[in-house]
Write a protein that holds these residues in place. Structure first.
Motif, mmCIF file in Angstrom:
data_model
loop_
_atom_site.group_PDB
_atom_site.id
_atom_site.type_symbol
_atom_site.label_atom_id
_atom_site.label_comp_id
_atom_site.label_asym_id
_atom_site.label_seq_id
_atom_site.Cartn_x
_atom_site.Cartn_y
_atom_site.Cartn_z
ATOM 1 N N ASP A 75 -52.150 71.067 49.850
ATOM 2 C CA ASP A 75 -51.932 72.064 48.695
ATOM 3 C C ASP A 75 -51.653 73.183 49.099
ATOM 4 O OD1 ASP A 75 -51.547 72.504 45.720
ATOM 5 O OD2 ASP A 75 -53.389 74.000 46.246
ATOM 6 N N ILE A 76 -52.276 73.854 50.203
ATOM 7 C CA ILE A 76 -52.410 75.139 50.586
ATOM 8 C C ILE A 76 -50.849 75.247 51.412
ATOM 9 C CG2 ILE A 76 -53.144 76.885 52.371
ATOM 10 C CD1 ILE A 76 -55.854 75.631 51.847
ATOM 11 N N LEU A 77 -50.413 74.339 52.004
ATOM 12 C CA LEU A 77 -49.282 74.278 53.072
ATOM 13 C C LEU A 77 -48.024 74.250 51.757
ATOM 14 C CD1 LEU A 77 -49.898 71.940 56.062
ATOM 15 C CD2 LEU A 77 -49.267 74.610 56.037
ATOM 16 N N ARG A 78 -48.274 73.620 50.715
ATOM 17 C CA ARG A 78 -47.076 73.583 49.625
ATOM 18 C C ARG A 78 -46.710 75.078 49.008
ATOM 19 N NH1 ARG A 78 -48.966 68.663 48.049
ATOM 20 N NH2 ARG A 78 -50.505 69.414 46.540
ATOM 21 N N HIS A 79 -47.934 76.093 48.991
ATOM 22 C CA HIS A 79 -47.885 77.331 48.441
ATOM 23 C C HIS A 79 -47.445 78.262 49.604
ATOM 24 C CE1 HIS A 79 -49.890 75.106 45.181
ATOM 25 N NE2 HIS A 79 -49.271 75.852 44.323
ATOM 26 N N GLU A 80 -47.294 77.743 51.015
ATOM 27 C CA GLU A 80 -46.969 78.827 52.019
ATOM 28 C C GLU A 80 -45.357 78.817 52.212
ATOM 29 O OE1 GLU A 80 -48.854 80.806 53.775
ATOM 30 O OE2 GLU A 80 -50.881 79.987 52.917
ATOM 31 N N ASP A 81 -45.231 79.826 52.797
ATOM 32 C CA ASP A 81 -43.698 79.989 53.376
ATOM 33 C C ASP A 81 -43.675 78.922 53.986
ATOM 34 O OD1 ASP A 81 -43.643 82.247 51.956
ATOM 35 O OD2 ASP A 81 -43.942 83.758 53.745
ATOM 36 N N ALA A 82 -42.164 78.574 54.384
ATOM 37 C CA ALA A 82 -41.760 77.267 55.298
ATOM 38 C C ALA A 82 -42.465 77.324 56.535
ATOM 39 C CB ALA A 82 -40.285 77.416 55.253
ATOM 40 N N LEU A 83 -43.085 76.195 56.817
ATOM 41 C CA LEU A 83 -43.669 75.948 57.933
ATOM 42 C C LEU A 83 -42.708 75.977 59.194
ATOM 43 C CD1 LEU A 83 -46.567 75.269 59.305
ATOM 44 C CD2 LEU A 83 -45.815 72.832 59.264
ATOM 45 N N PRO A 84 -42.784 76.840 60.251
ATOM 46 C CA PRO A 84 -41.693 76.784 61.516
ATOM 47 C C PRO A 84 -41.502 75.235 61.580
ATOM 48 C CG PRO A 84 -43.328 78.231 61.743
ATOM 49 C CD PRO A 84 -44.025 77.653 60.669
ATOM 50 N N ALA A 85 -40.137 75.027 62.113
ATOM 51 C CA ALA A 85 -39.455 73.579 62.285
ATOM 52 C C ALA A 85 -40.328 73.088 63.567
ATOM 53 C CB ALA A 85 -38.080 73.613 62.251
ATOM 54 N N HIS A 86 -40.702 73.719 64.277
ATOM 55 C CA HIS A 86 -41.267 73.212 65.628
ATOM 56 C C HIS A 86 -42.769 72.830 65.299
ATOM 57 C CE1 HIS A 86 -41.930 77.594 65.928
ATOM 58 N NE2 HIS A 86 -43.064 77.231 66.081
ATOM 59 N N LEU A 87 -43.461 72.894 64.230
ATOM 60 C CA LEU A 87 -44.612 72.748 64.214
ATOM 61 C C LEU A 87 -44.646 71.266 63.367
ATOM 62 C CD1 LEU A 87 -46.618 76.085 63.484
ATOM 63 C CD2 LEU A 87 -46.464 74.820 65.531
#
Length: 617
Positions: free
Chosen positions: A240-252
């Motif tokens: 849920d935290i990641l859904r509300h974050e800015d886009a996760l870098p593609a390399h992660l």
């Protein structure tokens, strides 16, 4: 900066701006916060920085320090809603900028009284500083009023913020590789570059803090949850935290990032994947960013790391708390064991200069069989058959060797030869032996508690074991005065007992036993001690670990008696020039037991000396 509002009956309210921590509270004039009353101690309490905010610590004042109506020794993290009472003074703490302080002064001038501290819209998450690869900048963060514990942030308006002060996140150059690759549990991923490693760890640190904040805000009582439930709930929170974050870098890799964070929050952090590797026999954490392992007897550096020193401490406390041990500045060393029987040693600063150090010695999940010793090159068939015969004939054995030479593993194997109708009592400092025996009692020593009481030493357990009608006593390792009690047990009807000692040769075993008997505090002459050793110990098995990491039996020696002040011994088997050699000596105990010595020399898989079961032919 912290703003402290101070009120007292009959005195005007005032505010004190504290620019940095730690902060002292008391009546002495050089304190950061001065409370002018005879009932207040010179230094009454301190405000200190902690991992997630700041805490209040009582300095031992007679009248005490109170928070929300309860007397405290230490309380944290502090919130704007917490009321601190010190000898009639009421204090509330807020965090803010200089602009907040100026506005508070203006409001006080206009209204004539200090406004109540209140929460304000602030960023909803601790954000890595601008400039970290893959991390959103603070200016891009959405504003939200979560209610409390966050990293250094500036409130977007002039109201007083209730933001607490977290420790600064580590700089990117401190990051080390998370160690993904073909052997990773997260899939066949290529090793990450240094910049990607920094991003991975930065996001892991941020997610760790955000997860703890989310648990706090939801007032979730994690103590009522099982490990599986806690992990499942924490995984949902992180998603849920990641859904509300800015886009996760593609390399992660998002699943890998979540699993790494979960391991650190509810498990053993990066050690989880090492514990799942059956080839790892020892795990050594030198500091948060240095982790070594032993595979096949060879030490190797890993690319794994903890996110911080605090994460290492959390893992150590997670290990020792369930078994009633503690580790802190007053008790900075601890021995413990995991649920799978692995032995754990931890030591923390200031004794550990580089940071908290953790050592986990793992034990094989599968018991070794006699054939495994031959297959691994640790012994030959003749040696295994001879050792089995020694156990069956109730000879007293001492297994000697250095650290990590395989003494406990060999002790487990030899104990499996004990007939099932006999009663065994095992005694250990930390339970490591894994015996499958129908009539077995396992005893484990207990260290002293925080008050220095309640210790039960191995020596106490050995003396108690004599009253438990044992046929054999097995002491995991003799280190001190318990050696005297063990020797007495071997001499008083408990033949066939086994133990291990740290020694580099058979002759060193005798010297070590002499020293340990003297540690028992008995004023015995050395000649009497040597007589006791010679009559109790019959076989010494020497273990060693070679440069290539292979463990093997390098010598088997029989103690034959004494001559004057010297203990007499004769070698029976020896590892020399890359082969196991028969030294050509017939064991004296065969004659004492009335067994024929014929066929002992030259025995092997094709000879008549010992049959396939290890019995004399």
């Amino acid at each position: 900066m912290i703003i402290v509002s101070i009120e007292a009956d009959g005195l005007p309210s005032r505010r004190v701006v504290v620019p940095r921590l730690p902060c002292r509270i008391g009546r002495r004039k050089d304190n950061e916060i001065v409370l002018d009353s005879w009932r207040v101690a010179r230094v009454h309490a301190l405000i200190e920085r902690m991992e997630r905010g700041c805490r209040l610590v009582d300095a031992g004042a007679l009248s005490g320090t109170w928070v929300n109506g309860e007397r405290i020794v230490e309380f944290g993290p502090l919130d704007a809603a917490d009321e601190i009472v010190i000898s009639g003074f009421r204090l509330r703490m807020m965090a803010g900028t200089q602009a907040d302080t100026d506005r508070l002064d203006r409001l006080t001038e206009l209204t004539g009284e200090a406004p109540e501290p209140r929460l304000l819209d602030v960023p909803d998450r601790p954000v890595p500083p601008t400039g970290w690869a893959g991390a959103p900048a603070l200016a891009d963060a959405p504003a939200r009023a979560p209610g409390g514990f966050h990293g250094d942030a500036t409130a977007p308006t002039g109201d007083v913020s209730a933001v607490a002060f977290d420790q600064a996140l580590p700089a990117p150059e401190e990051f080390s590789a998370p160690g993904w690759g073909p052997d990773s549990p997260h899939g066949d991923l290529p090793p990450m570059s240094l910049s990607h490693q920094a991003d991975h760890r930065a996001w892991r640190v941020m997610l760790h803090q955000r997860l703890l904040q989310t648990i706090d805000l939801r007032r979730k009582d994690v103590r009522q949850l099982s490990s599986a439930q806690l992990r499942a709930d924490a995984r949902l929170m992180l998603q849920d935290i990641l859904r509300h974050e800015d886009a996760l870098p593609a390399h992660l890799n998002e699943p890998g990032l979540i699993e790494d964070t979960l391991d650190e929050v509810v498990g053993l952090g990066p050690l989880e994947r090492l514990m799942a590797d059956a080839a790892v026999s020892e795990i050594m954490v030198n500091s948060a960013h240095e982790i070594f392992v032993e595979r096949a007897g060879v030490l190797q550096a890993t690319a794994l790391s903890f996110s911080s020193e605090a994460a290492v401490r959390a893992v150590i406390e997670r290990i020792v708390a369930p078994i009633g041990r503690r580790i802190d500045e007053s008790s900075p060393m601890v021995d413990a064991r995991l649920a799978d029987g692995s032995r754990v040693n931890a030591i923390i600063p200031p004794l550990a200069v580089k940071g908290s150090a953790l050592t986990i010695r793992r034990f094989g999940r599968q018991m070794l069989h006699p054939d495994d010793l031959v297959r691994l090159g640790s012994a030959n068939e003749r040696i295994v058959a001879f050792l089995k015969q020694c156990v069956v004939l109730r000879r007293n054995l001492v297994i000697a060797g250095g650290t990590g030479s395989g003494k406990t593993t060999l002790l487990n194997l030899l104990a499996s030869f004990i007939p099932p109708h006999e009663r065994l009592v095992t005694i250990e400092d930390a339970a490591e032996l894994s015996l499958n025996h129908p009539n077995l009692v396992r005893l484990e020593a207990r260290p002293a508690n925080s008050e220095g009481r309640g210790q039960v030493a191995i020596r106490d357990l050995v003396r108690n074991a004599l009253r438990m009608r044992p046929d054999r006593i097995i002491v995991g390792e003799c280190r001190g005065g318990e050696a005297l009690d063990m020797l007495q047990a071997m001499n008083t009807g408990h033949d066939g007992s086994l133990t291990t000692v740290h020694a580099n040769s058979a002759r060193d075993v005798i010297a070590r036993l002499e020293t340990m008997v003297l540690m028992a505090g008995m004023d015995l002459p050395l000649a009497a001690i040597r007589e006791q050793i010679a009559s109790a110990v019959e076989i010494i098995v020497q273990q060693a670990r070679s440069a290539d990491g292979r463990r093997r039996l390098v010598e088997i020696t029989e103690v034959t008696g004494t001559e004057g002040s010297r203990v007499l011994m004769q070698p029976l088997f020896r590892w020399r020039h890359g082969v196991f050699e028969d030294c050509g000596n017939v064991p004296h105990f065969l004659e004492r037991l009335g067994l024929p010595a014929a066929g002992f020399l030259g025995c092997g898989p094709d000879s008549a000396g010992f049959d396939a079961s290890g019995a004399c032919a």
